[in-house]
Design an enzyme around this catalytic site. Structure first.
Site, PDB file in Angstrom:
ATOM      1  N   GLN A   1     -33.097 -43.906  26.805  1.00 53.76           N
ATOM      2  CA  GLN A   1     -33.249 -42.624  27.501  1.00 53.76           C
ATOM      3  C   GLN A   1     -31.983 -41.791  27.352  1.00 53.76           C
ATOM      4  OE1 GLN A   1     -33.407 -42.753  31.797  1.00 53.76           O
ATOM      5  NE2 GLN A   1     -34.845 -41.055  31.874  1.00 53.76           N
TER       6      GLN A   1
ATOM      7  N   GLU B   1     -15.946 -12.746   7.267  1.00 55.31           N
ATOM      8  CA  GLU B   1     -15.422 -14.091   7.025  1.00 55.31           C
ATOM      9  C   GLU B   1     -15.745 -15.012   8.211  1.00 55.31           C
ATOM     10  OE1 GLU B   1     -11.373 -14.297   5.750  1.00 55.31           O
ATOM     11  OE2 GLU B   1     -11.218 -16.453   6.154  1.00 55.31           O
TER      12      GLU B   1
END
Lengths: 380, 381
Positions: A280, A243
């Site tokens: 940037q 799970e």
């Protein structure tokens, strides 16, 4: 080097699934989110095409395929950003309880329907008073002749509205040790004493039907038990590895999918004057996120291999579940920042995912529970 | 840490009592889902004088400062961030007129304030909610008898309910000469003004955002605010004020999420004890409290400096970053502490989380704000 070795068959399976999701699922997501439910015929369509419960043996109507097929399903559903479509909960979490622990008779009775999508399953562990603390489950199961009488209520049950069959965790009130008091039972929807509550209103995952379930003197045949009486806690623990691994696969693929979308969006704007794609700082943000996703992917893929080789990787899956689901959440937040005002709009896929995946660090054991397990494994 | 005067404490208490009396959780959930502006609560907030407290009394303001306004924002948003922010943002936009308009303009346009019709729209940007002011694409051609305005503005806060817009545009002379950026008043009913919903947002769902389109909109020359060419400067100064208001809204949002988390961990039991007894829970709450207090200090400091006319412009950016980031992180942790309940609408913190994120993006995400701060901190190279 690719860690996961997909065969030609796997790839064909993936392509067929991708096509089906694009045609039968993706165009309807907004509608289903409004209706707060995924129509059952969609499940049946998935079943007919072989995309449910792939691991079930042919003897019970399945295909007996390996876990990589399950991974493919999770990846492809993440690819269309549709986290409400909890087919993996059915196929890879609930049905394995039946597949591993039910009697031959029960398997004959239920598994073919699970595979075809005629039977949708749910697992009822969590209760209003028992979330992280599973051992404090208060729903009782009392034997009366060849019947079991269930009393109690469950909450946050995924597939709770759609479900036809529920794996219910309940305790024997006579047994004091909480770890040997819990048993798992198969309960059919619609029987007297079993009521589905109203759908719970959530931040996201709107078409994922999450509901409360109520059991009031609900009588089921005693033979509907899974495994041994009192073995519930152990069975739950045993299945939690898969799970949580599934959550980790979901987490890393959500992160990847959000990142890919945002990156494409930016790249499509590189040509524009004053484009933020030239920033940037934005480029570094992408660099960082890509690095995180690559590292996470390597770890998770490696765990998939080890899980398939039946290794015990309980601690590692806890690490992966906590780290990848937190990562997905963080990346969604950062991508929204990068997308600016578009990121704040409901119409932006990343914004939708932001709301959907906030539940990931909570479900299947909160990330705090994961850290507790990891700490224990370190010898504390 | 910050001493409040007696009258400030009274304002704070009045706002708290008002929110307790008027805000309703079920109604809030519904309005959030339907993306509705809380008009009735807005009307009673105006009537009781909670909105526009920073404006002069002769224009039906409260004659107080931005600091008092911030206290009100904090209290209202602490009780309910979506309703509180919708109320507080509904009166923002009038700043430019109040601070830079002529007496005649104020007398002409502001009596509406007294009737509770306080809705102004600051139409300053053309690039979404980024907060980058721009007057590039909206052009006002100056003719002998008025301005002829053409262009689009985006993400005007509460733009759909506004009766008056303050539009940042570039003025061109009849001969095409650039006369610089200006602020011009445009009435909403004016022919040629089109108002369009900017779309549904993920958070702040009770606040409407609108896109405006001006097509040959004609307004008299007397609608120019202040001096020609100063538009950008005025708009920037108004944005300082709005940023500090957003910081105050976010502060209330963070505090509200923390309140709910504390209530929950003190009553929720798991593993045989209240989860407030677990060390990790306690440290999470401590971290959240640190963030809320930092947001409070920064916001109060910015509002006080603004009122004293000593605001260092970078401080409004910083306050907005600190406070909205605190709101996002505190609300996120509140969800985590509430576990499954945190993800449910009924427990409210999910709405605080969504609103916090929208506040974080409003007038520019951290990314955009950081560039503005850097510009001021680094200076000329």
């Amino acid at each position: 080097m690719e860690i996961l070795k997909y065969s030609e068959d796997h790839n064909r399976f993936r392509n067929r699934l991708r096509k089906l999701l694009e045609i039968e699922v993706a165009p309807h997501i907004d509608q289903w989110d409004k209706e707060l439910l995924i129509p059952k015929p969609v499940w049946q369509k998935m079943g007919q095409e072989g995309f449910l419960c792939m691991s079930v043996a042919p003897e019970y109507g399945g295909q007996g395929l390996d876990f990589l097929y399950s991974v493919i399903v999770i990846e492809e559903v993440a690819r269309i950003n549709y986290f409400s479509f909890f087919i993996h909960l059915h196929s890879d979490i609930v049905v394995p309880y039946i597949d591993s622990y039910a009697s031959h008779e029960l398997k004959k009775k239920y598994l073919p329907g699970c595979v075809s999508g005629d039977i949708i399953t749910a697992v009822a562990m969590t209760e209003p008073g028992a979330g992280s603390d599973l051992a404090s489950i208060a729903t009782t199961a009392v034997e009366e002749g060849d019947e079991i009488v269930l009393n109690g209520s469950k909450t946050f049950i995924s597939n709770g509205v759609n479900c036809d069959l529920v794996v219910v965790a309940a305790r024997n009130p006579q047994e004091e040790n909480p770890y040997s008091a819990i048993s798992l039972y198969l309960v059919e929807a619609g029987i007297p004493g079993f009521k589905k509550g109203k759908q719970l209103a959530k931040m996201g995952m709107h078409s994922q039907d999450t509901a409360e379930l109520f059991f009031t003197n609900c009588r089921i045949p005693a033979k509907n038990i899974l495994g041994q009486k009192g073995g519930g806690f152990l069975m739950l623990m045993e299945k939690l590895q898969q799970e949580r691994l599934i959550c980790a696969v979901g987490g890393i693929w959500s992160a990847k999918s959000i990142l890919d979308y945002t990156l494409d969006y930016f790249k499509s704007r590189i040509g524009e004057e004053k484009s933020i794609a030239r920033s940037q700082a934005a480029q570094f943000a992408f660099a960082e996120m890509s690095t995180q996703v690559s590292l996470g992917q390597t770890f998770v893929d490696n765990l998939v291999v080890r899980h398939m080789e039946k290794e015990q990787v309980v601690t590692e899956t806890c690490m992966a579940k906590y780290w990848t689901t937190d990562l997905a959440k963080d990346i969604a937040g950062r991508c929204i920042d990068l997308l600016g005002d578009f990121g704040a709009m409901e119409s932006c896929p990343v914004a939708k995912v932001y709301k959907d995946i906030r539940v990931m660090p909570i479900f299947a054991g909160t990330n705090e529970i994961m850290k507790g397990i990891i700490a224990k494994s370190l010898g504390f | 840490m910050y001493e409040l005067t007696r009258s400030q404490k009274q304002i704070q208490k009045a706002a708290r009592d008002f929110s307790k009396g008027e805000f309703d959780k079920d109604l809030a959930m519904e309005m959030d889902e339907q993306h509705q502006v809380p008009c009735e609560i807005l009307a009673s907030a105006v009537e009781l004088g909670f909105l526009g407290i920073q404006y002069e009394t002769e224009y039906s303001g409260g004659g107080m400062g931005l600091f008092e306004n911030a206290l009100i924002a904090e209290e209202l948003c602490r009780k309910d961030c979506s309703i509180g922010s919708a109320l507080m943002l509904s009166v923002s936009g009038a700043e430019a007129l109040l601070r830079f308009g002529s007496k005649e303009q104020k007398q002409k346009f502001l009596p509406g304030l007294a009737d509770g019709d306080l809705r102004f729209g600051a139409a300053f940007n053309e690039n979404g909610m980024s907060g980058l002011l721009s007057a590039g694409k909206t052009i006002a051609v100056k003719k002998d008898d008025g301005f002829l305005i053409n262009g689009d503005k985006r993400f005007v806060i509460h733009g759909s309910g506004a009766s008056l817009y303050i539009v940042l545009c570039r003025v061109l002379g009849d001969d095409g000469t650039d006369q610089g950026p200006c602020l011009i008043l445009v009435e909403a009913q004016q022919g040629g003004v089109q108002i369009k919903k900017a779309g549904d947002t993920v958070g702040l769902c009770m606040t409407s955002f609108s896109d405006l389109c001006f097509e040959n909109v004609k307004v008299p020359l007397s609608n120019l605010i202040g001096k020609q060419g100063k538009g950008l400067e005025y708009a920037k100064s108004c944005m300082d004020e709005t940023r500090i208001l957003i910081a105050a809204i976010a502060l209330g949002t963070a505090q509200g999420a923390l309140d709910r988390a504390i209530d929950y961990v003190k009553q929720r039991e798991q593993f045989g004890r209240k989860i407030a007894r677990f060390e990790v829970t306690r440290q999470k709450i401590a971290d959240m409290a640190v963030q809320v207090e930092s947001a409070r200090l920064f916001t109060y400091h910015a509002a006080k400096s603004f009122d004293k006319k000593q605001l260092d412009p970078k401080v409004s950016f910083m306050a907005k970053i600190v406070s909205t980031s605190a709101a996002v992180e505190v609300a996120d942790e509140a969800i985590q502490l509430l576990g499954g309940y945190g993800y449910m609408k009924e427990y409210e913190v999910e709405r605080f989380y969504r609103d916090a994120k929208a506040l974080n993006l409003l007038l520019g995400s951290g990314q955009v704000q950081k560039n503005s701060i850097a510009e001021k901190v680094i200076g000329r190279i």
